[in-house]
Design an enzyme around this catalytic site. Structure first.
Site, PDB file in Angstrom:
ATOM      1  CB  THR A 177      21.434  24.591  60.651  1.00  9.29           C
ATOM      2  OG1 THR A 177      22.353  25.611  61.074  1.00  9.29           O
ATOM      3  CG2 THR A 177      22.205  23.471  59.963  1.00  9.29           C
TER       4      THR A 177
ATOM      5  CB  SER B 256      18.041  31.154  62.348  1.00 10.01           C
ATOM      6  OG  SER B 256      18.181  30.459  63.562  1.00 10.01           O
TER       7      SER B 256
ATOM      8  CG  HIS C 282      19.419  31.931  67.199  1.00 10.47           C
ATOM      9  ND1 HIS C 282      19.188  30.920  66.299  1.00 10.47           N
ATOM     10  CD2 HIS C 282      20.727  32.227  67.089  1.00 10.47           C
ATOM     11  CE1 HIS C 282      20.310  30.613  65.683  1.00 10.47           C
ATOM     12  NE2 HIS C 282      21.261  31.398  66.137  1.00 10.47           N
TER      13      HIS C 282
ATOM     14  CB  CYS D 111      44.598  32.122  66.784  1.00  9.75           C
ATOM     15  SG  CYS D 111      44.238  33.836  66.453  1.00  9.75           S
TER      16      CYS D 111
END
Length: 493
Positions: free
Chosen positions: A70, A194, A196, A322
């Site tokens: 990020t 990234s 990971h 949801c």
């Protein structure tokens, strides 16, 4: 317990574990110091940079390490935009970019810049022609992911890179999802990733800035990482990240594993619609990552589905409203215009056993059926919906579905506009309940008649049109209502 969420974070690669433990002993000192411990740490850092640069396809002096993927995106976007301020302040990005790009775009807009969002088709893919049409003299930067993190669709990076080079505009590629499977092709200008995502430790990002790309790092700077990522480097994690990425590039193992996982994903894509009624498999059927598949199930609560799969021993992810704190479907599913309710993302890590996939396929139908039954919708599909509605069972029996002729309250659609119809009040209910009630009510109006669903759940704006496409019914549009919106569906079958 099968872990099927590698797109969020891949299990730590064995090579990463070994390198991490070794570098904790050898790489704890400051690599900027000249004494022997510092020189040893510097050698480790330089070797890690060379390995990562080779895997990415750039020069070592074009590569810096950041505290996360990020942060790499944020630094790349802000640095490229600042350096091209005189050329323009317009940022182009696809509608399905990772949230890190969207957040960077929000900051840019708040600072007086402008952003143009590029639409995608129903598979989640940008058309290179749309990028060409959107490029203008004031365009400062284009952002395009190499592959989508939610549905796996690969983007036409090479075509877009050629267009950007011709226009003299830098292209930033978010390669977080695709880099584990190979270098990103094309003449990109900046690249972020990234660790990971490929089995490296969390807390390590990559930012590559090609020579010749104008770049002005923003925020406080220091002497580390060419001034592009300040602060003491997490050397053990960096060494482990680079070692695991290099291991993935060695030999033919990665290509062979990609081919093997693609066959497993193909089986999921084929078998799930056969085993589970009312399912939409989303994402591009060909231009996609080898290990990722996403599908959505009608009449299913996504959070309940994920909980049941977890109880059955499977860790998967979802983009359903949801399952999120915002109660809205993911921006990726919204941009694609596909069904969001009951959404499941399966992303297989390296080494996934085919028997685990077969067990997932055995468990899924029972899990979906149980969730649907709790909501009053048996899993057999359209015919059982009709039977349930006729029996007065399930969620549709609770609200008063008055004829359209009686609906004259402010904000509701005019009754005279439809020849025969019903109004279903789903206000205050979350998807999939509005769609379930629509499915039952549509059987009570004649062909040509309408059902108007009143709903204030944001997911209804996406799921009702998607339901119409799956059920070959006509979506007649959305109208303002006193609360939420009124969604009009005309029965065609």
């Amino acid at each position: 317990m099968p872990y099927f969420d590698a797109a969020s974070a891949a299990p730590l690669h064995p090579v990463a574990r070994e390198a991490l433990l070794a570098s904790l002993d050898e790489g704890w000192a400051d690599p900027a110091r000249l004494y022997r411990e510092g020189r040893r740490a510097r050698l480790l850092l330089d070797a890690a940079r060379e390995a990562a640069a080779e895997a990415v396809g750039c020069r070592p002096d074009e590569m810096v390490f950041t505290p996360s993927g990020t942060q790499a995106v944020h630094s790349g976007v802000s640095g490229a935009l600042a350096a091209r301020r005189r050329a323009g302040r317009r940022l182009l990005h696809s509608a399905v970019e990772h949230s890190s790009v969207l957040h960077a775009a929000e900051v840019h807009t708040a600072a007086g810049g402008s952003c143009t969002e590029l639409a995608v088709d129903r598979t989640g893919r940008v058309a290179a022609g749309d990028v060409a049409a959107a490029l203008s003299p004031d365009t400062a930067l284009v952002c395009l992911q190499s592959a989508n993190h939610e549905v796996g669709t690969e983007q036409p990076v090479e075509e877009v890179a050629a267009l950007c080079q011709e226009a003299g505009v830098p292209l930033l590629v978010d390669a977080a999802q695709s880099l584990p499977w190979g270098p990103v092709p094309g003449g990109w200008s900046l690249l972020a990733a990234s660790a990971h995502k490929w089995g490296g430790p969390p807390g390590v990002g990559l930012l590559a800035v090609r020579k010749g790309t104008r770049f002005a790092p923003q925020g406080p700077r220091d002497e580390r990482e060419a001034g592009r990522s300040p602060g003491f480097e997490n050397l053990p994690a960096i060494v482990a990240a680079a070692a695991s990425l290099r291991a993935l590039r060695a030999g033919q193992e990665t290509a062979a594993e990609a081919a093997r996982l693609r066959k497993l994903v193909d089986r999921i894509r084929t078998r799930v619609p056969e085993l589970v009624p009312d399912v939409e498999v989303v994402g591009h059927p060909l231009h996609r990552l080898p290990h990722l598949v996403t599908f959505s199930c009608l009449y299913v609560d996504g959070e309940a589905l994920l909980h049941e799969l977890d109880r059955a021993g499977f860790s998967v992810s979802s983009g359903s409203s949801c399952t999120s704190s915002t109660l809205t479907p993911s921006h990726v599913l919204r941009a694609m215009g596909v069904l969001s309710e009951g959404n499941v993302r399966v992303s297989l890590p390296y080494g996934t056993d085919g028997a685990e996939v077969e067990r997932f396929l055995e468990v899924l139908p029972t899990v979906v059926r149980s969730v649907r039954e709790r909501l009053g919708v048996p899993a057999a599909g359209r015919e059982t919906v009709a039977a349930t509605a006729a029996a007065g069972e399930g969620p549709a029996a609770a609200p008063a579905a008055a004829p359209a002729a009686a609906a004259e309250e402010p904000g509701e659609p005019a009754a005279s506009a439809e020849p025969a119809g019903r109004v279903v009040d789903s206000l205050g209910k979350r998807c999939p309940l509005p769609v379930i009630e629509l499915a039952k009510a549509i059987l009570e109006v004649p062909v040509g008649g309408t059902v108007t669903v009143l709903a204030d759940d944001e997911a209804a704006r996406l799921d009702i049109p998607a339901w119409c496409a799956m059920r070959e019914q006509e979506y007649a549009g959305e109208r303002p209502a006193e609360r939420g919106a009124a969604y009009v569906v005309r029965r065609r079958a």
